[in-house]
Scaffold this motif. Structure first.
Motif, PDB file in Angstrom:
ATOM      1  N   GLY A 381       0.766  -1.241   0.068  1.00  0.00           N
ATOM      2  CA  GLY A 381      -0.005  -0.061  -0.031  1.00  0.00           C
ATOM      3  C   GLY A 381       0.679   1.211  -0.006  1.00  0.00           C
ATOM      4  O   GLY A 381       0.272   2.314   0.169  1.00  0.00           O
ATOM      5  N   VAL A 382       2.223   1.052  -0.217  1.00  0.00           N
ATOM      6  CA  VAL A 382       2.987   2.264  -0.313  1.00  0.00           C
ATOM      7  C   VAL A 382       3.510   2.553  -1.686  1.00  0.00           C
ATOM      8  O   VAL A 382       4.168   1.664  -1.892  1.00  0.00           O
ATOM      9  CB  VAL A 382       4.105   2.109   0.627  1.00  0.00           C
ATOM     10  N   SER A 383       3.162   3.558  -2.285  1.00  0.00           N
ATOM     11  CA  SER A 383       3.476   3.875  -3.702  1.00  0.00           C
ATOM     12  C   SER A 383       4.297   5.208  -3.817  1.00  0.00           C
ATOM     13  O   SER A 383       4.114   5.888  -3.111  1.00  0.00           O
ATOM     14  CB  SER A 383       2.317   3.780  -4.439  1.00  0.00           C
ATOM     15  N   LYS A 384       4.777   5.227  -4.915  1.00  0.00           N
ATOM     16  CA  LYS A 384       5.605   6.431  -5.167  1.00  0.00           C
ATOM     17  C   LYS A 384       6.655   6.844  -4.187  1.00  0.00           C
ATOM     18  O   LYS A 384       6.890   7.964  -3.679  1.00  0.00           O
ATOM     19  CB  LYS A 384       4.569   7.746  -5.660  1.00  0.00           C
ATOM     20  N   VAL A 385       7.304   5.837  -3.783  1.00  0.00           N
ATOM     21  CA  VAL A 385       8.580   6.022  -2.810  1.00  0.00           C
ATOM     22  C   VAL A 385       9.879   6.628  -3.478  1.00  0.00           C
ATOM     23  O   VAL A 385      10.074   5.828  -4.430  1.00  0.00           O
ATOM     24  CB  VAL A 385       8.777   4.866  -1.873  1.00  0.00           C
ATOM     25  N   PRO A 386      10.549   7.559  -3.050  1.00  0.00           N
ATOM     26  CA  PRO A 386      11.577   8.142  -3.482  1.00  0.00           C
ATOM     27  C   PRO A 386      12.642   7.293  -3.493  1.00  0.00           C
ATOM     28  O   PRO A 386      12.809   6.077  -2.688  1.00  0.00           O
ATOM     29  CB  PRO A 386      11.913   9.452  -2.778  1.00  0.00           C
ATOM     30  N   LEU A 387      13.895   7.101  -4.467  1.00  0.00           N
ATOM     31  CA  LEU A 387      14.872   6.307  -4.281  1.00  0.00           C
ATOM     32  C   LEU A 387      15.405   6.309  -2.963  1.00  0.00           C
ATOM     33  O   LEU A 387      15.949   5.115  -2.653  1.00  0.00           O
ATOM     34  CB  LEU A 387      15.788   6.477  -5.567  1.00  0.00           C
ATOM     35  N   LYS A 388      15.810   7.356  -2.208  1.00  0.00           N
ATOM     36  CA  LYS A 388      16.641   7.488  -1.128  1.00  0.00           C
ATOM     37  C   LYS A 388      15.676   6.415   0.055  1.00  0.00           C
ATOM     38  O   LYS A 388      16.309   6.051   0.946  1.00  0.00           O
ATOM     39  CB  LYS A 388      16.761   8.688  -0.670  1.00  0.00           C
ATOM     40  N   VAL A 389      14.396   6.693  -0.039  1.00  0.00           N
ATOM     41  CA  VAL A 389      13.591   5.790   1.001  1.00  0.00           C
ATOM     42  C   VAL A 389      13.589   4.405   0.660  1.00  0.00           C
ATOM     43  O   VAL A 389      13.618   3.599   1.429  1.00  0.00           O
ATOM     44  CB  VAL A 389      11.972   6.396   0.887  1.00  0.00           C
ATOM     45  N   ARG A 390      13.477   4.035  -0.646  1.00  0.00           N
ATOM     46  CA  ARG A 390      13.826   2.538  -0.969  1.00  0.00           C
ATOM     47  C   ARG A 390      15.181   2.150  -0.521  1.00  0.00           C
ATOM     48  O   ARG A 390      15.198   0.726  -0.013  1.00  0.00           O
ATOM     49  CB  ARG A 390      13.561   2.459  -2.506  1.00  0.00           C
ATOM     50  N   LYS A 391      16.090   2.831  -0.750  1.00  0.00           N
ATOM     51  CA  LYS A 391      17.444   2.465  -0.122  1.00  0.00           C
ATOM     52  C   LYS A 391      17.327   2.372   1.413  1.00  0.00           C
ATOM     53  O   LYS A 391      18.107   1.632   1.975  1.00  0.00           O
ATOM     54  CB  LYS A 391      18.491   3.543  -0.487  1.00  0.00           C
ATOM     55  N   LEU A 392      16.693   2.963   1.958  1.00  0.00           N
ATOM     56  CA  LEU A 392      16.513   3.079   3.549  1.00  0.00           C
ATOM     57  C   LEU A 392      15.802   1.694   3.942  1.00  0.00           C
ATOM     58  O   LEU A 392      16.254   1.122   4.835  1.00  0.00           O
ATOM     59  CB  LEU A 392      15.561   4.153   4.179  1.00  0.00           C
ATOM     60  N   VAL A 393      14.712   1.131   3.020  1.00  0.00           N
ATOM     61  CA  VAL A 393      14.179  -0.187   3.159  1.00  0.00           C
ATOM     62  C   VAL A 393      15.226  -1.299   3.202  1.00  0.00           C
ATOM     63  O   VAL A 393      15.403  -2.159   3.843  1.00  0.00           O
ATOM     64  CB  VAL A 393      12.868  -0.212   2.541  1.00  0.00           C
ATOM     65  N   VAL A 394      15.762  -1.271   2.203  1.00  0.00           N
ATOM     66  CA  VAL A 394      17.066  -2.220   1.841  1.00  0.00           C
ATOM     67  C   VAL A 394      17.968  -2.156   3.444  1.00  0.00           C
ATOM     68  O   VAL A 394      18.234  -3.302   3.617  1.00  0.00           O
ATOM     69  CB  VAL A 394      17.902  -1.735   0.662  1.00  0.00           C
ATOM     70  N   LYS A 395      18.150  -1.280   3.694  1.00  0.00           N
ATOM     71  CA  LYS A 395      19.251  -1.106   4.847  1.00  0.00           C
ATOM     72  C   LYS A 395      18.418  -1.593   6.101  1.00  0.00           C
ATOM     73  O   LYS A 395      19.410  -2.297   7.034  1.00  0.00           O
ATOM     74  CB  LYS A 395      19.460   0.390   5.287  1.00  0.00           C
ATOM     75  N   ILE A 396      17.203  -1.363   6.501  1.00  0.00           N
ATOM     76  CA  ILE A 396      16.485  -2.160   7.321  1.00  0.00           C
ATOM     77  C   ILE A 396      16.365  -3.515   7.160  1.00  0.00           C
ATOM     78  O   ILE A 396      16.836  -4.238   8.322  1.00  0.00           O
ATOM     79  CB  ILE A 396      14.923  -1.766   7.473  1.00  0.00           C
ATOM     80  N   CYS A 397      16.237  -4.103   6.001  1.00  0.00           N
ATOM     81  CA  CYS A 397      16.386  -5.449   5.727  1.00  0.00           C
ATOM     82  C   CYS A 397      17.731  -5.950   5.909  1.00  0.00           C
ATOM     83  O   CYS A 397      17.942  -7.228   6.742  1.00  0.00           O
ATOM     84  CB  CYS A 397      15.929  -5.700   4.257  1.00  0.00           C
ATOM     85  N   ASP A 398      18.773  -5.269   5.651  1.00  0.00           N
ATOM     86  CA  ASP A 398      20.177  -5.645   6.041  1.00  0.00           C
ATOM     87  C   ASP A 398      20.517  -5.680   7.394  1.00  0.00           C
ATOM     88  O   ASP A 398      21.021  -6.825   7.851  1.00  0.00           O
ATOM     89  CB  ASP A 398      21.052  -4.678   5.245  1.00  0.00           C
TER      90      ASP A 398
END
Length: 503
Positions: A381-398
């Motif tokens: 349900g989260v759309s149109k997320v900026p690239l820097k926010v997507r990178k933040l999500v990857v960091k959480i997963c890491d």
């Protein structure tokens, strides 16, 4: 005219200042929101830290708890359950055998043909199915009738008259991935459910008898010859191919481990009779707990809302069922503190809506603009997320995955320390290569086999804990369907005659 021009110029200047002020305020507001989000990430990183010193403390704590669990019942968080498995398969087994594996989110049925040599093992048929959610809190009758009917359909599809006849008795291994107190190789009572199952009336019931009764009701000539924990099955399969295999770990929906222990070290059982002088012990390590575990507020919330709160603390940090939900909770917290994800969608508040395979896909997304991350977030349900926010999500997963993998490595090192294979026992020096024996640990489960970053972080941490001189003697072997095949091998190794014709 000049006066009007001056007034217009002044008005324009005021307007420009106002616009600039608004823009500056908005920019400052965005920066404050971003700093709050970055602060949440930093707190997560600090709470999940697993420096080498802490991991070695975990290794010591696990080895101590293992010993305490062998001394007395209830003496440790680790149940250290006897399995009555002493002689592991060696490759000489013959016959055709079946296994039914009830795991956390799936069940699997296989048929195995053994020709008396390691090279003549053939898995002739495999069926894998997801477990319907309705069965998780159904009744024992409904659950086992479902398993029996699935096994019946499996056999009916074999298409060989000599094998499919009802007159032929089939030997079945029931691989059961939940805590059971074994009373023999083929019997044991359920201690408790885990991984989301909640069939209360089954606690204390003999699991093999439940399945056997369901099979008998359907008129199936099938004998439940062994009740086997999935880790024990994995150890059996590993040992079948490599005699240096002394332990097995499963990293799937949940996590557990078993290993081969000397019978004279199992003090709580005064006279465990075995011909080999050893017995496989099911640790049930998911329930391990230590104040040294790097627990976060998200772990506490997850535990409080789970069906088995204040239980299975270790598993909830390393099990595949839980990693996705920890990541979801971090994203939800960030959404509540800032609007960087936009309006908070209701689906993001749904427990376990983010599965660990999605975490893996985001973590390992190698596209330039992280398209897979965007796709999965859109599903939430989260759309149109900026690239820097997507990178933040990857960091959480890491951060979440790295913690899990490093804790898993500490668990394996704890087993090696208990059995004297970590280079520290018996007066041996880590630099003395001649005294170190080759040691194989069998590993199974989708979390390890399918999640590259988890696997790499775990293998790296295990090398760091053991040191290069010891780590070169330790082999971690991944396997597929090992727990099911290994369970069938245990049935075969306990039978001296063929039960059905060879094909």
């Amino acid at each position: 005219m000049g006066r009007v021009l001056v007034m217009l110029t002044a008005a324009a200047a005021v307007l420009a200042c106002s616009v600039a002020t608004v823009m500056v305020r908005r920019r400052m507001k965005r920066r404050r929101k971003w700093r709050r989000v970055v602060g949440i990430l930093k707190d997560l990183e600090e709470s999940c830290e697993t420096p080498l010193g802490r991991l070695r403390q975990m290794v010591d704590a696990i080895a101590v708890e293992m010993q305490a669990g062998l001394v007395s019942e209830g003496g440790s968080k680790l149940k250290m359950l006897l399995t009555f498995v002493d002689d592991l398969p060696n490759g000489s087994e013959r016959g055709t055998y079946y296994a039914l594996h009830l795991g956390g989110s799936y069940f699997r049925i296989i048929r195995v043909y053994l020709g008396g040599q390691r090279s003549s093992l053939h898995v002739q048929d495999v069926e894998r199915h997801c477990i319907p959610a309705s069965l998780l809190n159904s009744t024992s009758e409904v659950l086992f009738d479902f398993l029996a009917s699935s096994l019946q359909r499996f056999i009916e599809k074999e298409g060989h008259e000599s094998i499919s006849s009802r007159d032929v008795k089939r030997e079945l291994a029931f691989t059961f991935s939940f805590p059971v107190k074994q009373t023999s190789l083929s019997s044991g009572v359920l201690i408790k459910w885990t991984k989301g199952f909640a069939i209360s009336e089954m606690a204390g019931e003999d699991i093999a008898e439940c399945l056997q009764g369901a099979l008998n009701k359907r008129g199936l000539n099938i004998h439940v010859a062994a009740l086997v924990n999935d880790t024990v099955g994995a150890l059996s399969f590993g040992h079948y191919h490599d005699a240096d295999t002394i332990a097995a770990v499963v990293f799937g929906t949940g996590s557990n481990a078993c290993y081969l222990e000397r019978t004279n070290a199992i003090i709580k059982c005064q006279n465990p009779r075995t011909t080999s002088g050893s017995m496989v012990v099911n640790m049930e390590w998911g329930n391990f707990w230590s104040s040294r575990l790097p627990r976060t507020s998200y772990d506490i919330e997850l535990d409080a809302e789970s069906l088995n709160s204040n239980d299975m603390g270790f598993e909830k940090m390393i099990g595949g069922m839980y990693l996705g939900d920890i990541v979801r909770r971090v994203i939800l917290r960030m959404s509540q503190e800032s609007d960087i994800f936009g309006p908070i969608p209701s689906i993001l508040s749904t427990p376990f809506v983010l599965r660990t395979n999605s975490v893996s896909a985001m973590h390992e997304d190698d596209t330039p603009d992280l398209q897979e991350v965007a796709r999965i977030l859109k599903h939430l349900g989260v759309s149109k997320v900026p690239l820097k926010v997507r990178k933040l999500v990857v960091k959480i997963c890491d951060v979440v995955t790295r913690r899990a993998a490093r804790l898993a490595a500490a668990g394996i090192a704890g087993i090696l320390k208990k059995v004297g294979r970590d280079g520290s026992g018996g007066g041996r020096r880590k630099s003395d290569k001649q005294t170190m024996r080759r040691t194989v640990v069998a590993v199974e489960g989708g979390l390890y086999s399918n999640y590259k970053m988890f696997r790499e972080y775990m293998d790296e941490a295990l090398r760091d804990i053991l040191g290069d001189n010891v780590a070169q003697h330790v082999v971690v072997k991944a396997m597929e369907d090992g727990s099911s095949i290994g369970s069938a091998l245990l049935v075969a190794s306990s039978h001296s005659v063929r039960t059905i014709p060879y094909e």
